[in-house]
Design a protein around this motif. Structure first.
Motif, short mmCIF file in Angstrom:
data_model
loop_
_atom_site.label_atom_id
_atom_site.label_comp_id
_atom_site.label_asym_id
_atom_site.label_seq_id
_atom_site.Cartn_x
_atom_site.Cartn_y
_atom_site.Cartn_z
N LYS A 81 -16.65 5.78 -112.22
CA LYS A 81 -16.74 6.54 -113.47
C LYS A 81 -15.96 7.85 -113.37
CE LYS A 81 -19.94 8.62 -116.72
NZ LYS A 81 -21.34 8.87 -117.06
N SER A 82 -16.08 8.53 -112.24
CA SER A 82 -15.35 9.79 -112.09
C SER A 82 -13.84 9.55 -112.10
CB SER A 82 -15.78 10.52 -110.81
OG SER A 82 -15.40 9.79 -109.67
N GLU A 83 -13.39 8.48 -111.46
CA GLU A 83 -11.96 8.17 -111.45
C GLU A 83 -11.47 7.81 -112.85
OE1 GLU A 83 -11.57 5.10 -108.55
OE2 GLU A 83 -12.01 6.44 -106.88
N LEU A 84 -12.28 7.06 -113.60
CA LEU A 84 -11.90 6.69 -114.97
C LEU A 84 -11.88 7.91 -115.89
CD1 LEU A 84 -13.88 3.37 -115.36
CD2 LEU A 84 -11.40 3.62 -115.30
N GLN A 85 -12.83 8.80 -115.71
CA GLN A 85 -12.83 10.02 -116.51
C GLN A 85 -11.59 10.85 -116.23
OE1 GLN A 85 -16.66 11.48 -115.24
NE2 GLN A 85 -17.64 10.87 -117.17
N LEU A 86 -11.17 10.87 -115.00
CA LEU A 86 -9.95 11.60 -114.65
C LEU A 86 -8.73 10.95 -115.30
CD1 LEU A 86 -9.23 14.05 -112.96
CD2 LEU A 86 -8.83 12.54 -111.04
N LEU A 87 -8.67 9.62 -115.29
CA LEU A 87 -7.56 8.90 -115.93
C LEU A 87 -7.56 9.10 -117.44
CD1 LEU A 87 -7.61 5.53 -113.97
CD2 LEU A 87 -5.82 7.26 -113.89
N TYR A 88 -8.73 9.18 -118.02
CA TYR A 88 -8.86 9.31 -119.47
C TYR A 88 -8.63 10.75 -119.93
CZ TYR A 88 -10.73 8.21 -124.12
OH TYR A 88 -10.90 8.03 -125.47
N GLY A 89 -8.61 11.69 -118.99
CA GLY A 89 -8.34 13.09 -119.33
C GLY A 89 -9.59 13.91 -119.53
N LEU A 90 -10.72 13.44 -119.07
CA LEU A 90 -11.98 14.17 -119.21
C LEU A 90 -12.29 14.89 -117.90
CD1 LEU A 90 -13.96 11.28 -120.93
CD2 LEU A 90 -12.87 13.22 -122.05
N SER A 91 -11.51 15.91 -117.59
CA SER A 91 -11.61 16.54 -116.28
C SER A 91 -12.94 17.24 -116.05
CB SER A 91 -10.45 17.51 -116.06
OG SER A 91 -10.44 18.49 -117.06
N GLN A 92 -13.49 17.91 -117.07
CA GLN A 92 -14.77 18.60 -116.87
C GLN A 92 -15.91 17.60 -116.66
OE1 GLN A 92 -15.28 21.84 -116.34
NE2 GLN A 92 -17.36 21.21 -115.86
N GLN A 93 -15.91 16.52 -117.41
CA GLN A 93 -16.92 15.49 -117.21
C GLN A 93 -16.76 14.82 -115.85
OE1 GLN A 93 -16.80 12.82 -120.53
NE2 GLN A 93 -17.51 14.35 -121.99
N CYS A 94 -15.51 14.69 -115.40
CA CYS A 94 -15.24 14.13 -114.08
C CYS A 94 -15.86 15.00 -112.99
CB CYS A 94 -13.74 13.98 -113.88
SG CYS A 94 -13.27 13.46 -112.23
N ILE A 95 -15.67 16.31 -113.10
CA ILE A 95 -16.23 17.24 -112.12
C ILE A 95 -17.76 17.17 -112.14
CG2 ILE A 95 -16.44 19.69 -111.51
CD1 ILE A 95 -13.76 18.40 -110.75
N ASP A 96 -18.35 17.06 -113.33
CA ASP A 96 -19.81 16.94 -113.43
C ASP A 96 -20.31 15.67 -112.75
OD1 ASP A 96 -19.84 19.30 -114.87
OD2 ASP A 96 -19.97 18.30 -116.83
N THR A 97 -19.59 14.56 -112.95
CA THR A 97 -19.96 13.30 -112.30
C THR A 97 -19.82 13.40 -110.79
OG1 THR A 97 -19.24 12.10 -114.28
CG2 THR A 97 -19.53 10.82 -112.26
#
Length: 120
Positions: A81-97
């Motif tokens: 999920k964190s890798e997908l969030q990074l690919l999708y451009g959701l960097s803040q949500q990625c850091i939270d995950t």
């Protein structure tokens, strides 16, 4: 099982067929509530991989969210999920995950999360 075989093939003819097998497995498992432990995890994970290949990251994240909600023991789902969030451009949500995963028991040295946290 057939979905994973088709997904591993290089031919786009077979790759296009894989999502239907995973979706069918998920629907069958939802009808038979007895087998809810293993089948939906692998089927949803495969469906997520299919969406990831097609670059439909939002749908892929939705599949992973279903895995996380129903099977909290499957820690790899948070990493994906964190890798997908990074690919999708959701960097803040990625850091939270990533922070959520690193705070989980026995995951403080998760290399994927540490790399993401180091880069962002």
């Amino acid at each position: 099982m057939v979905g994973w075989i088709y997904l591993s093939e290089k031919s786009s003819k077979y790759t296009k067929k894989a999502p239907t097998y995973f979706a069918n497995a998920v629907s069958i498992a939802n009808k038979n509530k007895e087998s809810i432990e293993e089948l939906p995890v692998l089927s949803l994970y495969g469906l997520s991989k299919c969406y990831q290949i097609k670059r439909k990251y939002k749908k892929s994240i939705e599949c992973i969210n279903q895995i996380i909600v129903h099977n909290q023991w499957f820690i790899d789902a948070l990493t994906l999920k964190s890798e997908l969030q990074l690919l999708y451009g959701l960097s803040q949500q990625c850091i939270d995950t990533v922070n959520r995963l690193l705070n989980t028991e026995n995951q403080s040295n998760n290399i994927h999360c540490l790399i993401i946290k180091l880069c962002y």
